[in-house]
Design an enzyme around this catalytic site. Structure first.
Site, short mmCIF file in Angstrom:
data_model
loop_
_atom_site.label_atom_id
_atom_site.label_comp_id
_atom_site.label_asym_id
_atom_site.label_seq_id
_atom_site.Cartn_x
_atom_site.Cartn_y
_atom_site.Cartn_z
N ASP A 122 68.21 91.98 34.57
CA ASP A 122 67.53 91.54 35.80
C ASP A 122 66.70 90.28 35.57
O ASP A 122 66.02 89.81 36.48
CB ASP A 122 66.65 92.67 36.34
CG ASP A 122 65.55 93.05 35.37
OD1 ASP A 122 65.54 92.54 34.22
OD2 ASP A 122 64.67 93.86 35.74
N GLY A 123 66.73 89.74 34.35
CA GLY A 123 66.02 88.48 34.10
C GLY A 123 64.71 88.63 33.37
O GLY A 123 64.13 87.64 32.92
N ARG B 67 46.71 70.53 34.65
CA ARG B 67 46.29 69.47 35.57
C ARG B 67 45.43 70.03 36.70
O ARG B 67 44.59 69.36 37.25
CB ARG B 67 47.52 68.74 36.14
CG ARG B 67 48.04 67.70 35.18
CD ARG B 67 49.33 67.10 35.64
NE ARG B 67 50.43 68.04 35.49
CZ ARG B 67 51.69 67.77 35.82
NH1 ARG B 67 51.99 66.61 36.32
NH2 ARG B 67 52.63 68.67 35.64
N GLN B 68 45.64 71.31 37.01
CA GLN B 68 44.82 71.93 38.06
C GLN B 68 43.58 72.52 37.37
O GLN B 68 43.44 73.72 37.22
CB GLN B 68 45.66 73.00 38.78
CG GLN B 68 45.09 73.47 40.10
CD GLN B 68 45.07 72.41 41.19
OE1 GLN B 68 45.91 71.53 41.23
NE2 GLN B 68 44.08 72.49 42.07
N LYS C 273 44.75 53.61 39.32
CA LYS C 273 45.59 54.51 40.12
C LYS C 273 44.73 55.46 40.93
O LYS C 273 43.72 55.95 40.46
CB LYS C 273 46.49 55.30 39.16
CG LYS C 273 47.22 56.47 39.77
CD LYS C 273 48.08 57.21 38.74
CE LYS C 273 47.69 58.66 38.64
NZ LYS C 273 48.54 59.45 37.74
N THR D 108 53.88 57.54 38.68
CA THR D 108 52.79 56.74 38.12
C THR D 108 53.35 55.53 37.37
O THR D 108 52.88 54.40 37.54
CB THR D 108 51.94 57.62 37.16
OG1 THR D 108 51.47 58.74 37.90
CG2 THR D 108 50.79 56.85 36.56
C1 R5P Z 1 47.75 62.35 35.62
O1 R5P Z 1 46.56 62.48 35.64
C2 R5P Z 1 48.54 62.24 34.36
O2 R5P Z 1 47.83 61.58 33.37
C3 R5P Z 1 49.87 61.54 34.60
O3 R5P Z 1 49.63 60.19 34.95
C4 R5P Z 1 50.64 62.19 35.70
O4 R5P Z 1 50.69 63.56 35.55
C5 R5P Z 1 52.06 61.62 35.75
O5 R5P Z 1 52.73 62.23 36.81
P1 R5P Z 1 53.91 61.49 37.56
O6 R5P Z 1 54.90 61.08 36.51
O7 R5P Z 1 54.46 62.54 38.48
O8 R5P Z 1 53.33 60.35 38.29
#
Ligand code: R5P
Length: 293
Positions: free
Chosen positions: A36-37, A95-96, A189, A224
């Site tokens: 089932d995974g 990141r979160q 950015k 980015t």
């Molecule tokens: C963001 O704070 C990270 O340092 C990267 O710049 C980011 O996660 C890159 O994500 P993506 O390639 O989707 O722009």
């Protein structure tokens, strides 16, 4: 009592290099799936009292690779190891590290708590996304900077200007440029937290080479890098290369970056893929040796 290492399926090569560099035994990890995974994990070769180091990158599929690491920890605790460290070459969900919008989950805290709850009592994280993301650990937590490994790789590629595609990455670009004895610059950015869209404008980028190397901690969608590459092209750079420690390369990232004029893409082996051009084994081994051996 001995120090041993167990490498999960997402970090088998890096785990083997680490074992070799540290002269420690690598034990058997069986990882398979029920019909089932559901994931099944077994460790063989560690005995009561051993000090065990687990290594497993939490790259895609993140939930699956995280579950494997949690089960490796559970298996190790069941065998009666005396200490349990984990090397996480790529820490997913970091990141979160804030609730940017009301009602969001704090995934960086959640993953830290889960890993500790499973018995991991020391953690090594390669190029963590932020200090905040590590602040959720209460066990000793060691960030591993692979800047030496990155510099060694880039040194062989010749002259360039190192460019941070985001102001937050200026310290990394500065450090890398210093090791390469070249100049550095940056792009500014900002990200729309609701749409995820990126807006960039050129910061201070010296034109002391015809080659610009964009270097980020991770590349995911490539958005980015695409924005930064377009700006560098308009600024007159003849050749634009882009790399990162953690190469997530989601969706059409490669194609998008290539279309934006990026002629070479590179990443380390914290996530093993076709873009892996160098290893972080030396930096990880030094850090583990310092703390554990
Ligand atoms: C963001 O704070 C990270 O340092 C990267 O710049 C980011 O996660 C890159 O994500 P993506 O390639 O989707 O722009």
């Amino acid at each position: 009592m001995a120090v041993k290492i167990a490498a999960g399926p997402s970090s088998t090569s890096l785990g083997a290099s680490l074992a070799q560099r540290l002269h420690i035994e690598m034990i058997e990890v069986t990882c398979k799936h029920f019909p089932d995974g559901e994931t099944y994990v077994r460790l063989e070769g560690a005995t009561k009292g051993d000090e065990l180091v687990l290594i497993q990158s939490l790259c895609s599929p993140q939930a699956e690779n995280s579950m494997v690491l949690l089960q490796m920890a559970s298996a190790a605790v069941g065998l009666g190891v005396s200490s349990l460290a984990a090397v996480v070459p790529y820490m997913a969900y970091s990141r979160q590290d804030k609730r940017f919008l009301p009602g969001e989950a704090l995934s960086a805290e959640l993953i830290a708590r889960d890993l500790e709850a499973c018995g991991i009592n020391r953690i090594f994280v390669v190029e963590p996304h932020s200090e905040e993301s590590l602040s959720f650990f209460s066990v000793p937590c060691h960030p591993v900077s692979p800047v030496e490994d990155t510099a060694e790789f880039l040194r062989s590629r010749g002259d360039c200007v190192v460019v941070a595609p985001d102001e937050k990455r200026i310290p990394d670009a500065k450090d890398l440029a210093a090791k390469l004895s070249v100049d550095y610059g940056w792009v500014q950015k900002s990200r729309d937290r609701t749409t995820g869209g990126v807006r960039s404008e050129i910061g201070n980028v010296p034109r002391t080479s015809r080659v610009a190397v964009l270097f980020d901690d991770m590349i995911s969608s490539g958005g980015t890098v695409v924005k930064a590459a377009e700006l560098l092209k308009s600024a007159g750079f003849e050749k634009i290369e882009a790399g990162c420690v953690h190469g997530l390369f989601a969706h059409e990232a490669e194609q998008r970056m290539t279309e934006a004029g990026v002629s070479f893409i590179f990443a380390s082996d914290t996530i093993e893929s076709k873009f892996t051009r160098y290893s972080v084994a030396r930096s990880v081994a030094e850090s583990v040796k310092k703390e554990l051996l």
